[in-house]
Design an enzyme around this catalytic site. Structure first.
Site, PDB file in Angstrom:
ATOM      1  N   THR A 131      65.230  63.783  52.597  1.00  0.00           N
ATOM      2  CA  THR A 131      64.064  64.284  53.328  1.00  0.00           C
ATOM      3  C   THR A 131      64.452  65.607  53.965  1.00  0.00           C
ATOM      4  O   THR A 131      65.593  66.032  53.849  1.00  0.00           O
ATOM      5  CB  THR A 131      63.601  63.282  54.405  1.00  0.00           C
ATOM      6  OG1 THR A 131      62.290  63.631  54.810  1.00  0.00           O
ATOM      7  CG2 THR A 131      64.515  63.279  55.607  1.00  0.00           C
ATOM      8  N   GLY A 185      60.668  72.674  50.431  1.00  0.00           N
ATOM      9  CA  GLY A 185      59.984  71.842  49.448  1.00  0.00           C
ATOM     10  C   GLY A 185      59.959  72.448  48.053  1.00  0.00           C
ATOM     11  O   GLY A 185      59.871  71.726  47.058  1.00  0.00           O
ATOM     12  N   THR A 201      62.388  66.766  48.733  1.00  0.00           N
ATOM     13  CA  THR A 201      61.485  67.236  49.782  1.00  0.00           C
ATOM     14  C   THR A 201      60.185  67.681  49.131  1.00  0.00           C
ATOM     15  O   THR A 201      60.208  68.431  48.165  1.00  0.00           O
ATOM     16  CB  THR A 201      62.118  68.434  50.532  1.00  0.00           C
ATOM     17  OG1 THR A 201      63.365  68.017  51.086  1.00  0.00           O
ATOM     18  CG2 THR A 201      61.216  68.943  51.637  1.00  0.00           C
ATOM     19  N   CYS A 238      64.208  71.862  47.149  1.00  0.00           N
ATOM     20  CA  CYS A 238      64.876  70.555  47.211  1.00  0.00           C
ATOM     21  C   CYS A 238      64.030  69.500  46.506  1.00  0.00           C
ATOM     22  O   CYS A 238      62.869  69.294  46.864  1.00  0.00           O
ATOM     23  CB  CYS A 238      65.100  70.159  48.672  1.00  0.00           C
ATOM     24  SG  CYS A 238      65.841  68.526  48.852  1.00  0.00           S
TER      25      CYS A 238
END
Length: 178
Positions: A5, A161, A167, A164
């Site tokens: 996350t 985002g 994410t 990754c």
């Protein structure tokens, strides 16, 4: 599962802001895309976010909130008391979660082994698999843009985002203002 996350917190001049993505993964499978990994604590005076095992994080939130109550919302005292308890308890030391906690004055990272880290700049902290992307973007944007605190956190998480795989760009934001 420990890092899958991204949580980013920024303590600016006018606001304290925390944000996180919504992706929950198990191994290489996305289970959920709209999870909430941030919350307010102690009479909406503290912001907190977690990365890692959800069950472990909820236990840590509950325990930390108990320390906030006992310390009447004093973030520094609560973090120290929480860290002492975490390090003494054999079960807690095996929990797979990290937290960021902040108010308008202080910001801390609580690591999975009970360490407490105050960011060197005292303003920006990140955890999770996309944390390095998010903090890099946040530092650059803080230095070279006129974005306010909330926009800076959101844009930095959007960049994380993009880079990754753990994410997503379903970003949730919480803030404390004067």
């Amino acid at each position: 599962m420990f890092d899958a996350t991204t949580i980013l917190a920024y303590k600016g001049k006018n606001k304290a802001v925390i944000g996180g993505d919504g992706q929950v993964t198990f191994g290489n499978t996305v289970l959920k895309g709209n999870a909430t990994k941030i919350r307010t604590l102690y009479k909406d005076q503290i912001l907190a976010g977690f990365a890692g095992s959800t069950a472990d994080a909820f236990n840590l939130f509950d325990m930390f909130e108990g320390h906030l109550e006992a310390c009447k919302g004093d973030l520094l005292k609560s973090v120290i008391a929480f860290s002492k308890e975490w390090r003494k308890d054999k079960v807690l030391r095996r929990l797979e979660a990290m937290m960021i906690v902040l108010n308008k004055e202080k910001i801390f990272i609580l690591s999975g082994n009970g360490d407490v880290v105050e960011p060197e700049d005292g303003a920006i902290a990140s955890i999770g698999s996309g944390g390095n992307f998010a903090i890099s973007a946040a530092r650059a944007l803080a230095k070279h843009s006129s974005l306010d605190e909330e926009e800076l956190v959101k844009e930095s998480l959007m960049i994380a985002g993009e880079l990754c795989i753990y994410t997503n760009q379903n970003i949730k934001i919480l803030k404390l203002e004067d």
